[in-house]
Design a protein around this motif. Structure first.
Motif, short mmCIF file in Angstrom:
data_model
loop_
_atom_site.label_atom_id
_atom_site.label_comp_id
_atom_site.label_asym_id
_atom_site.label_seq_id
_atom_site.Cartn_x
_atom_site.Cartn_y
_atom_site.Cartn_z
N ASP A 33 0.84 -1.18 0.00
CA ASP A 33 0.00 0.00 0.00
C ASP A 33 0.89 1.24 0.00
O ASP A 33 0.94 2.01 0.96
N ASN A 70 -2.78 -4.41 -1.53
CA ASN A 70 -4.05 -4.59 -2.24
C ASN A 70 -4.56 -3.30 -2.88
O ASN A 70 -5.32 -3.33 -3.83
N HIS A 71 -4.14 -2.15 -2.36
CA HIS A 71 -4.59 -0.88 -2.94
C HIS A 71 -3.76 -0.47 -4.14
O HIS A 71 -4.16 0.41 -4.90
N HIS A 171 1.68 -8.93 2.89
CA HIS A 171 0.60 -7.95 2.94
C HIS A 171 -0.70 -8.71 3.15
O HIS A 171 -1.35 -9.16 2.21
N HIS A 210 -0.41 -3.69 5.57
CA HIS A 210 -1.88 -3.70 5.43
C HIS A 210 -2.59 -3.12 6.65
O HIS A 210 -3.43 -2.26 6.51
MN LIG Z 1 -3.70 -3.11 2.32
#
Ligand SMILES: [Mn+2]
Length: 385
Positions: A33, A70-71, A171, A210
């Motif tokens: 991220d 994930n972003h 993550h 995360h």
């Molecule tokens: Mn994340």
């Protein structure tokens, strides 16, 4: 809320650069991220590249490893990958078979450590890691696939060098970790059963990303070597009480971790209460750069809202949001409304109304009830006539 966080990010990055120099840091790990959107604005990209460029002037720093969260958009992080290699910055975007995630950290030909740079693992990569094994259950797929991925990474690192510390990145949300409001669940099927102790059974240190709160996972058996650094700035008002930190890790004979507090550039503050409480707390705020969220719990919230906003303007304070919560009195009134009048006797209705008055003197309360009952019975009598 219409405000830019650029100043806070700038302050953090320049503090980090100073800290790297001061502490003679040799390896910088950032576990995902990097951005919170797939298409970061230009000023954010500029900040990121300027930071990486400035890292190259830090003599102690040999290697920087950045993994995607994930972003992050795979293509955004991937585009400058080759160029950044020249600055000793390794970027790992999805960890698929084409990407080398085993990164030896060398000093004069000697391997001092190996990093298994595991990014956020997307579904296709998780499937890949299971090979021929097919799993239909989504939850099992994530659990088994991620475990298989880590075990393979560990074995590959071991094969490369027998007696060197092995560090992992990751993550994900591990079992037993603390989340805050503003993170989302990233694996379909809910919680993974991957905990700190499982990761600690293989790796000498695990640097996780995360979760926004700095924390150790499964501390009992692994001596606190599976850790989240947390976010460098508070990311929502719900995180205003967290202390932001980075972890400085020393690996010698054993592993030592120092949690360094990140200086807070801008304070976020939540103020709750009735009009008088909020007014008092607003007046007590000395740092005018503070961003404030107010939760009004007052019998007359609209009036309180106006008063509070006027006071904030006078004090030159910035209120970013006002939330109105029901006061005790309003909650009780609502409860009363929910009961149909047909279910209550005339006396019961009066008793409930009386409760709202918060009369301390019980004798007086008693008298009121009696008087009311007299009036009611008089009415009944006159009806009979
Ligand atoms: Mn994340």
């Amino acid at each position: 809320m219409g405000k830019s966080r650029i100043e806070e990010h700038e302050a953090f990055l320049s503090w980090l650069l100073e800290t790297i120099e001061e502490k003679q840091i040799e390896l910088l790990l950032v576990s995902g991220d990097i951005f919170d959107t797939g298409t970061p604005p230009n000023y954010a990209l500029e900040l990121y590249y300027n930071f990486l460029k400035q890292l190259s002037s830090k003599k102690s720093l040999k290697t920087t490893i950045i993994t995607a969260g994930n972003h992050d958009s795979v293509s955004t992080l991937k585009a400058p990958k080759q160029l950044l290699e020249a600055l000793n910055v390794h970027v790992v975007v999805n960890g698929d078979e084409d990407e080398n995630i085993i990164i030896p950290i060398k000093e004069d030909e000697e391997t001092k450590a190996i990093v298994c740079a595991v990014p956020f693992l997307r579904d296709s990569v998780i499937r890949q890691s299971l090979g021929a094994e097919t799993v239909s259950d989504k939850e099992k797929l994530a659990n088994n696939g991620i475990k298989a991925y880590y075990e393979k990474a560990y074995n590959n690192a071991k094969e490369l060098e027998q007696n060197t510390p092995i560090i992992a990145m990751g993550h994900l949300t591990t079992v037993g970790s603390r989340s805050s409001e503003s993170e989302r669940d990233i694996y379909i099927g809910g919680t993974l059963d991957i905990g700190g102790d499982y990761l600690a059974s293989m790796f000498d240190y695990v640097a996780l990303g995360h979760l926004h709160i700095n924390q150790t996972v499964g501390a009992s058996n692994n001596l606190g070597h599976v850790r989240y650094s947390g976010s460098p700035i508070p990311l929502s008002f719900s995180e205003s009480k967290n202390t932001q930190k980075v972890n400085v890790v020393t690996i010698d004979e054993d592993v030592k971790v120092e949690e360094l507090k990140v200086p807070l550039k801008r304070k976020l503050q939540v103020i709750k209460g009735d009009l008088e409480t909020i007014k008092k707390e607003l007046k007590a705020i000395e740092d005018k750069s503070t961003w404030i969220e107010v939760h009004i719990k007052d019998d007359n919230p609209m009036f309180a809202n106006t008063e509070i906003r006027e006071l904030a303007t006078k004090l030159e304070l910035t209120i970013l949001a006002v939330k109105i919560e029901k006061s005790e009195k309003q909650l009780r009134a609502k409860e009363l409304k929910a009961i149909s009048l047909d279910e209550l006797s005339v006396q019961e209705v009066f008793e409930k109304r009386l409760e709202l008055e918060e009369i301390e003197n019980s004798e007086f309360k008693e008298q009121l009830s009696q008087t009311f009952n007299e009036v009611v019975s008089n009415l009944h009598e006159s009806e009979q006539i």
